[in-house]
Design a protein around this motif. Sequence first.
Motif, PDB file in Angstrom:
ATOM      1  N   CYS A  13     108.194 100.587 -29.015  1.00 20.73           N
ATOM      2  CA  CYS A  13     108.205 101.333 -27.699  1.00 20.73           C
ATOM      3  C   CYS A  13     109.160 100.556 -26.876  1.00 20.73           C
ATOM      4  O   CYS A  13     109.010  99.268 -26.593  1.00 20.73           O
ATOM      5  CB  CYS A  13     106.884 101.552 -27.162  1.00 20.73           C
ATOM      6  SG  CYS A  13     106.851 102.543 -25.919  1.00 20.73           S
ATOM      7  N   ALA A  15     109.467 102.294 -23.440  1.00 17.53           N
ATOM      8  CA  ALA A  15     109.555 103.282 -22.548  1.00 17.53           C
ATOM      9  C   ALA A  15     109.600 102.751 -21.061  1.00 17.53           C
ATOM     10  O   ALA A  15     110.023 103.340 -20.341  1.00 17.53           O
ATOM     11  CB  ALA A  15     108.218 104.147 -22.825  1.00 17.53           C
ATOM     12  N   CYS A  16     108.968 101.583 -20.950  1.00 13.42           N
ATOM     13  CA  CYS A  16     109.258 100.859 -19.659  1.00 13.42           C
ATOM     14  C   CYS A  16     110.334  99.954 -19.446  1.00 13.42           C
ATOM     15  O   CYS A  16     110.288  99.527 -18.475  1.00 13.42           O
ATOM     16  CB  CYS A  16     107.957 100.063 -19.520  1.00 13.42           C
ATOM     17  SG  CYS A  16     106.499 101.090 -19.649  1.00 13.42           S
ATOM     18  N   PRO A  24     110.606  94.827 -22.867  1.00 13.19           N
ATOM     19  CA  PRO A  24     109.124  95.243 -23.228  1.00 13.19           C
ATOM     20  C   PRO A  24     108.941  94.250 -24.570  1.00 13.19           C
ATOM     21  O   PRO A  24     109.695  94.190 -25.585  1.00 13.19           O
ATOM     22  CB  PRO A  24     109.152  96.371 -23.563  1.00 13.19           C
ATOM     23  CG  PRO A  24     110.218  96.857 -22.482  1.00 13.19           C
ATOM     24  CD  PRO A  24     111.212  95.963 -22.650  1.00 13.19           C
ATOM     25  N   CYS A  87     102.169  95.823 -22.658  1.00  8.86           N
ATOM     26  CA  CYS A  87     103.555  94.911 -22.409  1.00  8.86           C
ATOM     27  C   CYS A  87     102.895  94.211 -20.995  1.00  8.86           C
ATOM     28  O   CYS A  87     102.381  94.853 -20.285  1.00  8.86           O
ATOM     29  CB  CYS A  87     104.715  95.502 -22.106  1.00  8.86           C
ATOM     30  SG  CYS A  87     105.299  96.543 -23.848  1.00  8.86           S
ATOM     31  N   CYS A 104     101.387 103.755 -20.536  1.00  3.44           N
ATOM     32  CA  CYS A 104     101.244 103.452 -21.865  1.00  3.44           C
ATOM     33  C   CYS A 104     100.040 103.898 -22.426  1.00  3.44           C
ATOM     34  O   CYS A 104     100.174 104.413 -23.784  1.00  3.44           O
ATOM     35  CB  CYS A 104     100.812 101.585 -21.685  1.00  3.44           C
ATOM     36  SG  CYS A 104     101.294 100.856 -23.316  1.00  3.44           S
ATOM     37  N   LEU A 107     100.599 107.511 -23.269  1.00 11.62           N
ATOM     38  CA  LEU A 107     101.791 107.618 -24.686  1.00 11.62           C
ATOM     39  C   LEU A 107     100.893 107.229 -25.816  1.00 11.62           C
ATOM     40  O   LEU A 107     100.985 108.003 -26.836  1.00 11.62           O
ATOM     41  CB  LEU A 107     102.761 106.682 -24.587  1.00 11.62           C
ATOM     42  CG  LEU A 107     104.167 107.089 -23.948  1.00 11.62           C
ATOM     43  CD1 LEU A 107     105.129 105.989 -23.732  1.00 11.62           C
ATOM     44  CD2 LEU A 107     104.496 108.588 -24.657  1.00 11.62           C
TER      45      LEU A 107
HETATM   46  S1  SF4 Z   1     103.790  98.977 -21.716  1.00  3.64           S
HETATM   47 FE1  SF4 Z   1     103.596 100.530 -23.439  1.00  3.64          FE
HETATM   48  S2  SF4 Z   1     104.489 102.324 -22.601  1.00  3.64           S
HETATM   49 FE2  SF4 Z   1     105.498 100.374 -21.791  1.00  3.64          FE
HETATM   50  S3  SF4 Z   1     107.210  99.640 -23.027  1.00  3.64           S
HETATM   51 FE3  SF4 Z   1     105.149  98.603 -23.322  1.00  3.64          FE
HETATM   52  S4  SF4 Z   1     104.371  99.579 -25.301  1.00  3.64           S
HETATM   53 FE4  SF4 Z   1     105.693 101.108 -24.160  1.00  3.64          FE
END
Ligand code: SF4
Length: 194
Positions: A13, A15-16, A24, A87, A104, A107
Amino acid sequence: MSLDAVLADIRACRACAGELPHEPRPVVRVAPTTRLLICGQAPGRKVHESGLPFDDASGDRLRGWLGIDRETFYGHPAIGVAAMAFCFPGTNPKGGDYPPPRRCAQLWRPQLLAALPRVELTLLVGAHAQVWALGPRAESAMTQTVAHWRDYLPSLLPTPHPSWRNTAWLKRNPWFDHEVVPYLRARVSDMLAR
Ligand code: SF4
């Protein structure tokens, strides 16, 4: 979805990306055998660098509450760690960490928990985990939620975060060490012995 598939998706992932001040690096440590699930806030800087959850002073205090050493914490198949965000969210100007990004849990959390059917006890470490898991059953403040810890048994147990920032809280609330910690140690001992 299998646990392996969920974990592969989480580890990939990003996503952030673009919102974090760094790349991340999801940190999560669970297995099909997880019976005790430790749900904290988000990795701190040290954990972000090592990739090992609770590999810091907070982890040392947490292991004290659980009554186990590092070897057991990282080696026993019944112990898993999955924070509200996987993360490190970065450090705010006052020196603390930013809160876990809500995205997070939205998701990943439902599918991750669905892939962990053997969990018997989830530690809700800090207000973020408590509000997410307890919803309207959470009290308006962390102290009150933890004070009502018996109401959420046997599957959920709220605790403060073991950070040094809560040392004063622990001094003001000695019932946590006298009542909650012995109960937690007994539950952990039982789960690890089976
Ligand atoms: S905090 Fe969670 S949603 Fe954001 S990049 Fe990391 S794993 Fe993905």
